[in-house]
Design an enzyme around this catalytic site. Structure first.
Site, mmCIF file in Angstrom:
data_model
loop_
_atom_site.group_PDB
_atom_site.id
_atom_site.type_symbol
_atom_site.label_atom_id
_atom_site.label_comp_id
_atom_site.label_asym_id
_atom_site.label_seq_id
_atom_site.Cartn_x
_atom_site.Cartn_y
_atom_site.Cartn_z
ATOM 1 C CG ASN A 187 11.984 -36.817 58.574
ATOM 2 O OD1 ASN A 187 11.777 -36.888 59.873
ATOM 3 N ND2 ASN A 187 12.976 -36.643 58.188
ATOM 4 N N GLY A 213 15.535 -29.057 53.040
ATOM 5 C CA GLY A 213 15.249 -28.011 53.757
ATOM 6 C C GLY A 213 15.758 -26.645 53.196
HETATM 7 P P1 PGA Z 1 12.240 -31.027 53.420
HETATM 8 O O1 PGA Z 1 12.786 -32.104 54.059
HETATM 9 O O2 PGA Z 1 11.357 -31.590 52.624
HETATM 10 O O3 PGA Z 1 12.172 -30.202 54.399
HETATM 11 O O4 PGA Z 1 13.396 -30.388 52.386
HETATM 12 C C1 PGA Z 1 13.084 -33.831 53.697
HETATM 13 C C2 PGA Z 1 13.773 -34.832 54.272
HETATM 14 O O5 PGA Z 1 14.592 -34.340 55.360
HETATM 15 O O6 PGA Z 1 13.129 -35.990 54.449
#
Ligand code: PGA
Length: 251
Positions: free
Chosen positions: A9, A174
């Site tokens: 994503n 995140g």
């Molecule tokens: P992240 O995001 O891997 O940066 O934690 C995952 C997501 O929001 O699909």
């Protein structure tokens, strides 16, 4: 067990030159990985056509990060399912926690989108997950149940079979705070149980349930070896070809 499905994503990242660079890097890095895992990239709308052209003759799937549930008309700023199909998308992420929180999408709205994706021939990557506050209150399973029954309302067994479910604890997105494999497995097993209960005609084992939230090459293996974790939805770590490929090679 179904094969592992790893989706990237990209969120609101990557202009056209950056898209060309990242897709080329991913194609190169994946050349030497033949473990049967499926890779999907979900660039922003503006990069979809470029990504499609670069991916045409590759096994890497293409998805969008959102869409609207109406077919056409006065919906300024929105993108329809047919538009996504026309740029070669096969997948669409729906109900991501950032859509739920920042853009106030409800289970009802997400459900309309999931149904429109299916009736248009797109495969939804349907996201669910609890906040830290909900986890600390001990209501994780209630939240997950509500999001499943709301988001998948009136989704037929045949449609469910074409749905990827992504469990993403909001507190792990995140933040670098990944769920432990045990924490993730517990919720994945709950989701699988919910499918068995509500879709008795569906082989629940065949439904891909991805984990998302701070997945990195160095924690992917342990997460992906849990019995009910069938893949990953990756944010930050999918923006570099090597780390995205590292997660795929961990499958
Ligand atoms: P992240 O995001 O891997 O940066 O934690 C995952 C997501 O929001 O699909």
């Amino acid at each position: 067990m179904s094969k592992k499905v790893i989706a990237g994503n990209w969120k609101m990242n990557m202009d056209i030159p950056e898209t060309v660079k990242l897709i080329s890097g991913i194609k190169e890095a994946l050349k030497n990985i033949n473990n049967g895992a499926e890779a999907i990239v979900c660039p922003p709308f503006t990069s979809l056509e470029t990504a499609y052209t670069l991916l045409k003759d590759s096994p890497i799937g293409l998805g969008a990060q959102n869409m609207y549930f109406e077919d056409s008309g006065a919906y300024t700023g929105e993108i329809s399912a047919a538009m996504l199909k026309s740029v070669g998308c096969r997948y669409v992420i729906l109900g991501h926690s950032e859509r739920r929180t920042i853009f106030k999408e409800s289970d009802e709205t997400i459900n309309k989108k999931v149904k429109k994706a299916h009736s248009s021939g797109l495969l939804p990557i349907f996201c669910i997950g609890e906040t830290l506050e909900e986890r600390e209150k001990g209501i994780t399973f209630d939240v997950i149940r509500t999001q499943l029954s709301g988001g998948l309302k009136d989704v037929s067994p045949a449609e469910l079979e074409k749905t990827i479910i992504a469990y993403e604890p909001v507190w792990a997105i995140g933040t670098g705070k990944v769920a432990t494999p045990e924490q993730a497995q517990e919720v994945h097993a709950f989701i699988r149980g919910w499918i068995k209960e509500n879709y008795p005609s569906v082989n629940a084992k065949e439904i891909v349930i991805q984990y998302g939230g701070s997945v990195k090459p160095d924690n992917a293996k342990e997460l992906l070896s849990q019995p009910d974790i069938d893949g990953a939805l990756v944010g930050g770590a999918c923006l570099k070809a090597d780390s995205f490929a590292g997660i795929i090679s961990a499958c």
